[in-house]
Design an enzyme around this catalytic site. Structure first.
Site, short mmCIF file in Angstrom:
data_model
loop_
_atom_site.label_atom_id
_atom_site.label_comp_id
_atom_site.label_asym_id
_atom_site.label_seq_id
_atom_site.Cartn_x
_atom_site.Cartn_y
_atom_site.Cartn_z
N ASP A 190 0.86 -1.18 0.00
CA ASP A 190 0.00 0.00 0.00
C ASP A 190 0.90 1.24 0.00
OD1 ASP A 190 -2.15 1.66 0.14
OD2 ASP A 190 -2.67 1.22 2.21
N ASP A 226 -2.66 2.41 -6.21
CA ASP A 226 -1.66 2.50 -5.14
C ASP A 226 -1.63 1.28 -4.23
OD1 ASP A 226 -4.17 2.96 -4.12
OD2 ASP A 226 -3.54 4.53 -2.73
N GLU A 227 -2.30 0.19 -4.63
CA GLU A 227 -2.44 -0.92 -3.70
C GLU A 227 -2.53 -2.24 -4.47
OE1 GLU A 227 -5.52 -2.11 -0.04
OE2 GLU A 227 -5.89 -0.38 -1.32
#
Length: 368
Positions: free
Chosen positions: A21, A116-117
């Site tokens: 993350d 983003d993850e």
């Protein structure tokens, strides 16, 4: 090699899963690229003068209680010197692709949840490293070296545990839940910390005397299914630190949605429509983020008695404008017979996404 991998992951307890993350991704990119923003409260999102919504908040802004999906006007009220920056999704996507290339140095089995993850299955990794924690450390180091951005990593034996550890050591940290510690870790958690249990469900669990993982584990499968329906089976498993879901690479998203559960049930129409418009704004932000549009709009309504209904309409052309989403969602809502019932959740989603855009859209978590 492929056969060996699937034989290895057949036993869920042997999986090695990493959850990566990025730390305040959009906001961190803006602070990286513009030195005058560094160390200051900043949000990426729409203008408060245009009824915008926060897409991401820097850690400096989060200290004021500002978070994603918050109306920009409210964020400004919490922090008068807040900096607003318009999102640059083409930049974020390029960095995300760069990070995915780093993942591929270690495994091809990774599942993006957002730009983003991601989840990574490193049970059998390309570098032959014996420990998933070592893989996670190297990935975090390479991300920083190549992008000058920090990432947090969480490591365990399944997706639920890797995700639930997320945030324990953010920003720029790492959490490892070993197999022998998995059940004790889950037992000690407040029920609000469980990924997949929202505010409304947590409140119901409190009413049933379920406040921790231990309390949840003590409830039978039959009891949980009776109280929560099919998702009760999921609660039964995660209370025992079990999660059979595989990391799914190349997963194509079928819909984009947004929903909101209310701490207090809504009964007056004006409040309901205001909340419906807010959900529509969040959905439109997510559509913009993914450069997506769709042909089928679905409205979800959950009443105070937990009865849930959906209403849908399919259009001849793709839609993604806020005005259109609000108008059609209100039209679907107006056709519902409320019968003096109050509402605890509203949701809107778009499906039948443009086929040309499907490859660009990243899968969000089921419970986000």
């Amino acid at each position: 090699m492929v056969l060996m991998y699937f034989e290895l992951v057949a036993n869920v307890s042997q999986r090695k899963i990493i959850h990566i993350d990025m730390d305040a991704f959009y906001a961190s990119v803006e602070q990286r690229d513009n030195p005058k923003y560094r160390g200051k409260p900043l949000v990426v999102g729409g203008s408060p003068n245009q009824r915008g919504v926060v897409a991401a908040a820097s850690y400096e802004a989060r200290k004021y209680g500002i978070h994603s999906a918050m109306p920009s006007k409210l964020a400004l009220a919490k922090c008068p010197n807040l900096i607003f920056v318009k999102p640059r999704f083409e930049v974020y996507r390029a960095i995300s692709a760069q990070i995915h290339d780093i993942f591929r140095l270690y495994t091809d089995i990774f599942e993006p949840i957002a730009l983003d993850e991601a989840y990574l299955d490193v049970t059998s990794n390309k570098q032959g490293l014996p420990y998933a924690s070592t893989v996670a450390k190297r990935i975090r180091t390479e991300i920083f070296q190549q992008t000058k951005l920090t990432a947090s990593a969480d490591v365990s034996i399944n997706k639920f545990l890797a995700k639930i550890a997320s945030g324990t050591n953010k920003p720029n940290g790492m959490t490892v839940i070993l197999p022998e510690d998995a059940e004790k870790f889950v037992e000690s958690l407040p029920i609000e910390k469980f990924h997949g249990i929202g505010k409304v469900t947590a409140t119901k669990m409190h009413d049933l005397g379920i406040r921790t993982g231990t309390d949840l584990k003590e409830r039978s499968l039959e009891f949980l299914v009776q109280e929560f329906g099919k998702v009760g089976k999921y609660y039964y498993k995660i209370a025992r630190a079990r999660d059979d879901r595989a990391v799914e690479p190349n997963r194509i998203r079928k819909s984009i949605g947004a929903e909101n559960s209310f701490a207090e049930d809504l009964s007056d129409k004006e409040s309901i429509l205001l909340e419906l418009k807010q959900v529509a704004r969040i959905l439109q932000e997510r559509l913009d983020k993914n450069q997506a549009s769709g042909r089928t709009l679905t409205l979800k309504v959950k009443f105070s008695d937990y009865q849930q209904i959906t209403r849908s309409r399919t259009f001849g052309d793709n839609i993604n404008s806020l005005d259109k989403i609000i108008a059609e969602a209100i039209a679907l809502f107006e056709a519902i017979e409320l019968e003096n019932r109050s509402i605890r959740l509203l949701g809107i989603s778009l499906s039948n996404l443009n086929p040309g855009e499907l490859q660009q859209v990243l899968q969000l978590s089921l419970f986000e």
